[in-house]
Enzyme design. Structure first.
Site, PDB file in Angstrom:
ATOM      1  N   LYS A 101       0.666  -1.048  -0.071  1.00 42.84           N
ATOM      2  CA  LYS A 101       0.148   0.191  -0.196  1.00 42.84           C
ATOM      3  C   LYS A 101       0.939   1.362  -0.203  1.00 42.84           C
ATOM      4  CE  LYS A 101      -4.148   1.974   2.599  1.00 42.84           C
ATOM      5  NZ  LYS A 101      -4.812   1.838   3.719  1.00 42.84           N
ATOM      6  N   SER A 136      -9.800   1.681   2.958  1.00 38.03           N
ATOM      7  CA  SER A 136      -8.757   2.446   1.540  1.00 38.03           C
ATOM      8  C   SER A 136      -7.756   1.862   1.522  1.00 38.03           C
ATOM      9  CB  SER A 136      -7.675   3.253   2.852  1.00 38.03           C
ATOM     10  OG  SER A 136      -7.228   3.086   3.711  1.00 38.03           O
ATOM     11  N   SER A 173      -9.847  -0.532   7.042  1.00 31.83           N
ATOM     12  CA  SER A 173      -9.500  -0.754   6.100  1.00 31.83           C
ATOM     13  C   SER A 173      -8.334  -1.385   5.407  1.00 31.83           C
ATOM     14  CB  SER A 173      -8.532   0.735   5.767  1.00 31.83           C
ATOM     15  OG  SER A 173      -9.089   2.549   5.403  1.00 31.83           O
TER      16      SER A 173
END
Length: 418
Positions: free
Chosen positions: A76, A151, A175
């Protein structure tokens, strides 16, 4: 042998250790698949050329005692990676190249993993659909025009589409867990303090935690063993003996007490989610677990509490982005105008919303009424769980009250996304 990119982490590490596959073969297979899957928009920055070089270097002198020997992994874009652009999905960090490495990613490279690239995410991890990213929304590989969750939407989509064998995300208020649910993958938010926050772009410091995202539970346990470590650079890191999670996996839950919270049966929950929950309860019962109804009485206050505490901490954390030392800068007639233009042009709408909410609840005259009260309610919510875990071993709930929704379906109603 099955297609390289569809193999689990366990299978790939076994094949490398048994010399059935080389790191270079595996790395090139994932890069080739990523090149053909650009419409998913999972990568913000790729590291393909260097990854191939590092895989060849590993193959020339392999250390097969490592836990991730020559395994390529994309992460990420919230983890700082030394010499590789780290944007947090924001225009304000579009040109930011860290000169240091996050502890969690350093743990990966220390165990032999190779960086494939940085994965798309909601801006500063603020969002539930990966639509707030400056680099555009991510497509869910499970279905056309569906969001992958957020997210960590780029991370969940990359695992589901076999563009990386495993990945790491961050979880503040769902997330990792929600995007894993939307893509049919496995996501875990570890206990706060078990994985270092050093080098992770901060959202809400008392809630942020890195965690694994994988194809199955076994891979999840293998990755957690690597990323969980005590770190003196993180004051909230907990120094405790880490377990060999992968060796402790068991299908035996006979006699375990599983709690079902009555408050989680929310209004308007889709029938399919309700049915899946019932199926899970039946499965646990069939495996010998004892099902116990429990109460978490302060559940209704969890979301409002979160949306006071998290934006308040975000407002404080994001004050550092002023265009002076690094990141995007918009020129102004004077220092104050430069600050104002940089932040108004550099941040997206959702990030601005949360900064304003956070600044408001921390402002003079409102701090006690909102932030302080939210922190007290937070303790009551925690006590609910402490009390529940005194009688049950685990709590079984749906990860999210809906399945993946259409791209653009909720962008005009940010509150519904919360």
């Amino acid at each position: 042998m099955s297609d390289i990119t569809s193999q689990s982490l366990f299978e790939l590490t076994s094949n490398i250790k048994e010399k059935k596959l080389s790191s270079e073969e595996i790395t090139k297979a994932f890069i080739n698949r990523a090149e053909k899957s650009k419409k998913l928009n999972v990568y913000v920055t790729d590291n393909f050329e260097k990854a191939i070089y590092q895989s060849k270097k590993f193959d020339s002198n392999p250390n097969l005692d490592l836990k991730l020997p020559g395994i390529p992994i994309a992460v990420k874009d919230l983890f700082c990676t030394n010499g590789v652009r780290t944007t947090a999905g924001s225009k304000i960090l579009n040109n930011f190249v860290p000169t240091y490495e996050s502890t969690v990613t350093q743990n990966l490279w220390g165990q032999g993993a190779i960086l494939l690239g940085k994965l798309n995410c909601d801006e500063f991890a603020m969002g539930s659909s990966n639509e707030t990213s400056f680099f555009g929304n991510v497509q869910n590989p499970v279905g056309e025009n569906l969001v992958p969750g957020g997210s960590s939407g780029g991370s969940s989509a990359a695992v589901a589409a076999n563009l990386t064998p495993v990945t790491i995300g961050t979880d503040t208020g769902g997330s990792i867990r929600q995007p894993a649910s939307f893509t049919g993958t496995v996501g875990l938010k570890p206990t706060y303090g078990s994985c270092s926050r050093y080098g992770i772009v901060a959202f809400a410091s008392s809630l942020d935690q890195a965690g694994p995202m994988t194809k199955n539970v076994r891979d999840c346990s293998m990755l957690l063993e690597v990323i969980s470590s005590f770190d003196q650079k993180d004051s909230t890191s907990i120094d405790y003996k880490r377990n060999y999670y992968s060796k402790e996996l068991s299908k035996d839950i006979k006699g375990k007490k599983i709690g079902i919270p009555k408050e989680y049966r929310v209004d308007n929950m889709p029938d399919e989610i309700e049915q899946l929950w019932k199926n899970g309860i039946s499965y646990a019962k069939d495996c010998g677990a004892e099902i116990i109804d429990i109460s978490l009485p302060h559940t209704n206050y969890a979301l409002p509490t979160y949306y006071i505490v998290a934006p308040a901490e975000a407002s404080s954390n994001l004050a550092r982005y002023d265009g002076v030392k690094y990141g995007f800068r918009s020129p102004g007639q004077n220092l104050i105008e430069m600050y104002e233009k940089t932040r108004s042009e550099g941040f997206g709408d959702e990030v601005k919303r949360r900064i304003m909410i956070g600044t408001y609840v921390l402002s003079s005259g409102y701090y006690d009424a909102y932030y302080l009260k939210a922190q007290k309610v937070r303790q009551l919510i925690k006590k609910d769980f402490d009390d529940a875990f005194s009688t049950v071993d685990a709590i079984l709930t749906p990860s999210t009250p809906s399945s993946a929704f259409k791209i653009g379906e909720k962008t005009n109603d940010p509150v519904s996304m919360y």
